[in-house]
Every structure is written in structure tokens, then in C-alpha cells.
Design a protein around this motif. Structure first.
Motif, short mmCIF file in Angstrom:
data_model
loop_
_atom_site.label_atom_id
_atom_site.label_comp_id
_atom_site.label_asym_id
_atom_site.label_seq_id
_atom_site.Cartn_x
_atom_site.Cartn_y
_atom_site.Cartn_z
N GLU A 37 30.07 -12.61 33.04
CA GLU A 37 29.57 -13.84 32.46
C GLU A 37 30.00 -15.04 33.31
O GLU A 37 31.08 -15.06 33.89
CB GLU A 37 30.10 -14.02 31.04
CG GLU A 37 29.40 -13.16 30.02
CD GLU A 37 29.72 -13.59 28.60
OE1 GLU A 37 30.52 -14.54 28.43
OE2 GLU A 37 29.18 -12.98 27.67
N ALA A 38 29.13 -16.05 33.34
CA ALA A 38 29.43 -17.30 34.05
C ALA A 38 28.56 -18.40 33.47
O ALA A 38 27.53 -18.12 32.85
CB ALA A 38 29.18 -17.15 35.56
N ASP A 39 28.97 -19.64 33.67
CA ASP A 39 28.13 -20.75 33.23
C ASP A 39 26.76 -20.70 33.92
O ASP A 39 25.72 -20.88 33.28
CB ASP A 39 28.80 -22.09 33.56
CG ASP A 39 30.03 -22.35 32.73
OD1 ASP A 39 30.20 -21.69 31.69
OD2 ASP A 39 30.82 -23.23 33.12
N LEU A 40 26.78 -20.48 35.23
CA LEU A 40 25.56 -20.43 36.04
C LEU A 40 25.50 -19.09 36.76
O LEU A 40 26.46 -18.69 37.42
CB LEU A 40 25.57 -21.57 37.06
CG LEU A 40 24.51 -21.53 38.18
CD1 LEU A 40 23.11 -21.72 37.60
CD2 LEU A 40 24.80 -22.60 39.24
N VAL A 41 24.36 -18.41 36.65
CA VAL A 41 24.12 -17.18 37.40
C VAL A 41 22.98 -17.44 38.37
O VAL A 41 21.92 -17.94 37.97
CB VAL A 41 23.80 -15.99 36.48
CG1 VAL A 41 23.53 -14.73 37.32
CG2 VAL A 41 24.95 -15.72 35.52
N THR A 42 23.18 -17.13 39.65
CA THR A 42 22.19 -17.41 40.68
C THR A 42 21.69 -16.12 41.33
O THR A 42 22.44 -15.15 41.45
CB THR A 42 22.78 -18.33 41.77
OG1 THR A 42 23.91 -17.68 42.37
CG2 THR A 42 23.22 -19.66 41.18
N VAL A 43 20.43 -16.16 41.74
CA VAL A 43 19.80 -15.04 42.45
C VAL A 43 19.03 -15.65 43.60
O VAL A 43 17.91 -16.14 43.43
CB VAL A 43 18.85 -14.25 41.52
CG1 VAL A 43 18.31 -13.02 42.25
CG2 VAL A 43 19.54 -13.84 40.22
N SER A 44 19.62 -15.67 44.79
CA SER A 44 19.06 -16.40 45.92
C SER A 44 18.54 -15.46 47.00
O SER A 44 19.30 -14.70 47.58
CB SER A 44 20.13 -17.33 46.53
OG SER A 44 20.66 -18.18 45.54
N TYR A 45 17.23 -15.52 47.26
CA TYR A 45 16.61 -14.76 48.34
C TYR A 45 16.91 -13.26 48.22
O TYR A 45 17.27 -12.61 49.21
CB TYR A 45 17.07 -15.28 49.70
CG TYR A 45 16.67 -16.71 49.97
CD1 TYR A 45 15.41 -17.03 50.46
CD2 TYR A 45 17.57 -17.75 49.73
CE1 TYR A 45 15.05 -18.34 50.71
CE2 TYR A 45 17.21 -19.08 49.97
CZ TYR A 45 15.94 -19.36 50.47
OH TYR A 45 15.58 -20.67 50.71
N VAL A 46 16.76 -12.73 47.03
CA VAL A 46 17.06 -11.32 46.76
C VAL A 46 15.83 -10.54 46.33
O VAL A 46 15.65 -9.39 46.70
CB VAL A 46 18.17 -11.21 45.67
CG1 VAL A 46 18.36 -9.76 45.23
CG2 VAL A 46 19.48 -11.78 46.17
N LEU A 47 14.95 -11.15 45.55
CA LEU A 47 13.89 -10.41 44.87
C LEU A 47 12.90 -9.74 45.82
O LEU A 47 12.34 -8.69 45.49
CB LEU A 47 13.14 -11.34 43.91
CG LEU A 47 13.97 -11.96 42.79
CD1 LEU A 47 13.08 -12.77 41.86
CD2 LEU A 47 14.75 -10.92 42.01
N SER A 48 12.68 -10.31 47.00
CA SER A 48 11.71 -9.73 47.93
C SER A 48 12.12 -8.34 48.41
O SER A 48 11.27 -7.56 48.87
CB SER A 48 11.50 -10.65 49.13
OG SER A 48 12.67 -10.71 49.93
N GLU A 49 13.39 -8.01 48.29
CA GLU A 49 13.89 -6.71 48.74
C GLU A 49 13.76 -5.64 47.65
O GLU A 49 14.10 -4.47 47.89
CB GLU A 49 15.35 -6.84 49.14
CG GLU A 49 15.63 -7.89 50.21
CD GLU A 49 17.12 -8.13 50.40
OE1 GLU A 49 17.90 -7.19 50.18
OE2 GLU A 49 17.49 -9.26 50.75
N LEU A 50 13.27 -6.01 46.45
CA LEU A 50 13.31 -5.12 45.30
C LEU A 50 11.91 -4.76 44.81
O LEU A 50 10.94 -5.48 45.07
CB LEU A 50 14.07 -5.80 44.15
CG LEU A 50 15.46 -6.36 44.48
CD1 LEU A 50 16.04 -7.03 43.25
CD2 LEU A 50 16.38 -5.27 44.99
#
Length: 322
Positions: free
Chosen positions: A147-160
Motif C-alpha cells: 500500500e502507498a498513497d500514490l501507486v505509479t505504473v510508468s512505461y510498463v504496459l506496452s510489454e504486457l
């Protein structure tokens, strides 16, 4: 406030000292080709230490600039202070640097990454830098997210795969207390992935905070794509490994930052293209709170509004906050 982009650049140059720039440039070229393929990766793209260093050298400054831009706009829209950040697929930690630039008093950043060599390099890069505590954690798809206040997903989805993308966004939302940020390249493909992440977050009851001024259908989706630009000042090393001559480049990116419930008052429109500034007028392309998008002309006759429009940049809110 210390400019962490300069500190990061110096750290990358130290780490690359003694490494052949020809070899780094070749590794960068391989990575660029792989990322342009826009297909799910069967194996980790950063398979070797040389790949990790090449990736950090050519991508960390751009990722830093894009994340900082997105977070700056989110704060301006009312996000407020953040104490903890978890970055999924965080690689060598560019998002940690950008978040620390926005919130120097962060309590903790957790970088979650599947490639141990990327985590090792990230640790070395922050050594001696004035950053908040960072936890570097080996993480694989499907595993729990802290858990965190902010969760980020940066430049990851294109690999999935599409299913993996949906799972990552859902896990980010489940673990985020205050906000979720997803960033992808500013291409039509990247925008489509952002739209899918946006839809998933809306379905879960969350609200867009930036860049979208509404939770309606994207008015650009049929004829255009929503993206923004962040200026990256290139170091000599960056120019060599990218084969570039200019002292800067512009990182194009698409993003969505969503929150559990609406923040503040009436949202402002968003400037979705470079403002066109001519004698006596400024032409803006806007995405508006009513779900429409289109042109607005601000003329010199409008006094303070014209002066404010002259200062606008691509990605800013309109009208600007007082």
C-alpha cells in the motif's frame, strides 16, 4: 529546491564512466528496436547488465521529465501532499527521483521491479543523493503490491498482454490510498493503453484528476490522440548513446492520474496542443469539463485572460488557478 534532474544526470555519467560509449550506443539501439515493436515480452527486456545501463542512460532522464510533468499537473489540480509512493515496474528508479522533486519530504518510495540488475543499478545511482528512503524490491506480475498513497505504473504496459495490463492497473488501484498514475509513450498505441487504464479505473469508481477534466468519453479518441511533451536537457553522454546532436529532446507521453473521489471545485479545461501565439491573440486547443474538445481564441481585448494565455504551455489547465 535542488534540481534532481542534474543530480541524476551526474549519477548516470559516473556510472557509465569506463564503459565504452560505442557499446552503450549499440545496446540502446537494440532496446529502441524492441520497444518500438509494441508487443508483449516473453522474457525481461533488460536481460543483461549492459542493457540495464543502456536503458538507464537513455530512458531515465525522459521518464523523470514525464513523471515530473504529470505530478506537477496533478498537484495543481488539487492532489496535495503525498507521503509514500510505490512504483510498479520501476526499473532503475526514475519515478522515485521525480516524486522526490515534487515532494522532498516523502517518507518512503518503494521501487518494484523484476530484474535484479535494474534494482542494483538504481541503488548505486541514489547513493549520496538527497532522496527520501527508497526500498528496492524484487517483484513479479501477480504478486501483491504494498500500500502507498500514490501507486505509479510508468512505461510498463506496452510489454504486457491485455490481461496482464488489466491486472497491473487493478493491483495499482487496490494498493493506492490517494492516487494512481499510469504513463505510456505519447503515441496512438500508448494513448489506447491509457484509455483502457482510464476505463478500468472509472469502472472501479475512481475519478480522473489529470489530464482529463471529466469522466466522460475521450473526445479525441476517434480522430486524434491525447499526449503531452516534456523537455529533456541532454548530457554529452546522452547525445552520444542516442546519436543526437541537439542539446535537448522532447519526450512525448500520455498519462492518466485518478483519485478515489473528486478533489476541489470545478475542474479546469486542459490545453492539449501547443498554444499558437500570434499578434493580439492566442489560439488554444482545449479538452473541456463538459466532455468536448476544440479551439478557443483569447484576444488582447480580454486583458488579464490574454496575459494569462500568453504564459500557457502545452498540458496546462485553462483558466489557470489563481
Amino acid at each position: 529546491m535542488t534540481d534532481l534532474s542534474m543530480t541524476l544526470r551526474e549519477a548516470l555519467e559516473r556510472e557509465a564512466s569506463g564503459t565504452s560509449t560505442v557499446a552503450l550506443a549499440a545496446a540502446v539501439e537494440r532496446l529502441i528496436g524492441r520497444y518500438r515493436a509494441v508487443a508483449p515480452a516473453r522474457d525481461p527486456i533488460l536481460a543483461r547488465p549492459a542493457d540495464v545501463l543502456a536503458y538507464a542512460t537513455y530512458r531515465m532522464p525522459a521518464t523523470y521529465a514525464a513523471v515530473q510533468h504529470a505530478l506537477t499537473q496533478a498537484v495543481a489540480a488539487g492532489l496535495g501532499s503525498i507521503s509514500t509512493v510505490a512504483d510498479l515496474g520501476g526499473g532503475t528508479g526514475a519515478t522515485a527521483w521525480a516524486a522526490a522533486q515534487i515532494w522532498p519530504s516523502l517518507d518512503r518510495v518503494t521501487v518494484l521491479e523484476q530484474v535484479p540488475e535494474a534494482l542494483d543499478l538504481g541503488r548505486r545511482l541514489v547513493s549520496g543523493a538527497d532522496l527520501p528512503p527508497i526500498t528496492w524490491t524484487r517483484w513479479r506480475l501477480g504478486e501483491p503490491v504494498p500500500e502507498a498513497d500514490l501507486v505509479t505504473v510508468s512505461y510498463v504496459l506496452s510489454e504486457l498482454t491485455a490481461q496482464q495490463q488489466a491486472d497491473v492497473v487493478a493491483r495499482a488501484q487496490t494498493s493506492a490510498r490517494r492516487a494512481v498514475l499510469v504513463i505510456e509513450p505519447g503515441t496512438p498505441d500508448g494513448h489506447r493503453r491509457i484509455l483502457a487504464a482510464r476505463s478500468a479505473l472509472l469502472d472501479l469508481g475512481w475519478t480522473p484528476l489529470a489530464p482529463c477534466p471529466h469522466a466522460l468519453a475521450c473526445p479525441l479518441a476517434e480522430r486524434d490522440w491525447c499526449h503531452f511533451s516534456a523537455r529533456v536537457n541532454r548530457s554529452a553522454l546522452h547525445r552520444k548513446v542516442k546519436g543526437g546532436e541537439l542539446s535537448h529532446e522532447d519526450e512525448k507521453f500520455s498519462y492518466i492520474l485518478a483519485v478515489p473521489s473528486a478533489v476541489g471545485g470545478e475542474p479546469a479545461a486542459r490545453v492539449v496542443r501547443h498554444p499558437q501565439k500570434r499578434k493580439g491573440l492566442v489560439e488554444l486547443q482545449l479538452c473541456r469539463p463538459d466532455g468536448s474538445a476544440g479551439r478557443e481564441i483569447v484576444s488582447k481585448r480580454q486583458g488579464p485572460a490574454y496575459k494569462a494565455a500568453r504564459d500557457l504551455e502545452w498540458g496546462d489547465a485553462w483558466p489557470p488557478a489563481d
